[in-house]
Design a protein around this motif. Sequence first.
Motif, PDB file in Angstrom:
ATOM      1  N   PRO A 228       0.818  -1.217   0.000  1.00 27.68           N
ATOM      2  CA  PRO A 228       0.000   0.000   0.000  1.00 27.68           C
ATOM      3  C   PRO A 228       0.848   1.261   0.000  1.00 27.68           C
ATOM      4  N   PRO A 229       0.297   2.352  -0.487  1.00 27.44           N
ATOM      5  CA  PRO A 229       1.025   3.625  -0.468  1.00 27.44           C
ATOM      6  C   PRO A 229       1.152   4.163   0.950  1.00 27.44           C
ATOM      7  N   ALA A 230       2.100   5.065   1.144  1.00 30.38           N
ATOM      8  CA  ALA A 230       2.198   5.780   2.415  1.00 30.38           C
ATOM      9  C   ALA A 230       1.126   6.861   2.448  1.00 30.38           C
ATOM     10  N   MET A 231       0.582   7.144   3.632  1.00 26.11           N
ATOM     11  CA  MET A 231      -0.518   8.102   3.739  1.00 26.11           C
ATOM     12  C   MET A 231      -0.207   9.173   4.778  1.00 26.11           C
ATOM     13  N   ALA A 232      -0.824  10.345   4.582  1.00 24.88           N
ATOM     14  CA  ALA A 232      -0.733  11.442   5.543  1.00 24.88           C
ATOM     15  C   ALA A 232      -1.945  12.342   5.354  1.00 24.88           C
TER      16      ALA A 232
END
Length: 439
Positions: A228-232
């Motif tokens: 999964p992508p990194a999130m913020a």
Amino acid sequence: FIKENFGTMIEQKDFLEVPYEQLKECLVSDHLAVPTEDRLLIALTSWVSYHPEERLPLLDSILAKVEVSRIEDWKATARTVMDLFPDEVHRLSMATWLANAQLRRFSGETRAVDRYKQYATDVLLAIGGIQDKGKTSVGTIECLTALGEPWKPILSRWRGGRTNNRPDQDSIVFPVMHTPRRHPSVASTGDTIYVLGGTPNGCELEVYKLKENKWFVLPSFPLGMDIPPAMALIDGHLYASGGLQKSWVIPSSHLWVLYEGSKHWRPLANMKDARTHHTMVALNGALFVLGGFGGGRVATATFEKYDPSLDVWVNLPSMNEPRAYHGCVPLGSHIYLLTHCAVQRYDTQKNVWETMCSSHTAKQDPDEPCPHPVECTRNSVYAAILNKNLVLSRSRRESLQVYNCATNKSAVWPTLSLLKKTCVALTTIRVPLYSPPPV
């Protein structure tokens, strides 16, 4: 809910619109979570002054619940209250009440008022994972508020004693996610947690909201992801970067955003470098992306910053070493990077990297390069803040690495061994708790 959150509610502008009967019902109970008695007096008189002609006749009944003996700076509070009434007739009514209240203070006519003290604390959550070393993912949530505590699916909102007159919501039982997950991507802010991936399709997204104590399904990520992508989060908008798409061998450089309230993800400017197993944090309205694997499974030391207002990426000073499988936490004006070997931080004001300390499990010299900056933590890593400590977890390890910013020391806690599941995602939320009234 209103009684428990009364201290927060009186700070909101909508409080001035609360009907009298509803306000009176709240004030009937002595057990209100309010910050101080002077703040309660100012809030209630603000409510009266909002419609003075209609509400001044209710002044005595509304303010009868204020314990004036507990107001420390009476003169300053009285001046603030009087300034709320510009009309002389209204000021006279308020001055009369204040004079009578002052007499009660001097005469000792006080009543015992029990006020719940409300405060917020960090709660560490273990999200999803694999139960009992099996192969089946789970959607359960466990929590703890201190490293010495056991993991539990229930959080008591009461601290420091027992009473028969507790707030209505005595505890929180964390609900199970809609979709079981193992080492998903997470992003949290305040009382909200977003969880993406960690599923066979790799694109399911859901959000937990503390106020409702529920998980809600959100629009799926537009791409199926093996990693999964990194999130913020910035201002309620969810950003996702990088990751590894299904059947791809090269990481993604894409940046996507799900604007608050939107039903569709939108593409933004691509990162300068494709990456996966990286980290992304939000600080001062910008996104910062650190490390990860580029093409050919080679770790990178590159460091980028994204400006949402310009939709532009810029390069920042590279990290001291290539990093992947690391954790990252913003704190103050710094971005802390945590690994199994060391703790480093980036100073956003000086635009430089600093090596803070080395883990006791690795080298002793903080200036010596890590011999295995990637291999030493070859599994999913999560970092969070708990009670002013930085906490690092690795999905297949049974311990937490804890870094104390004040002492610049790192230690290991065997906390995860009590969890009975692996491949969990760790994050923290802020939860309002209550302590008992003074005896």
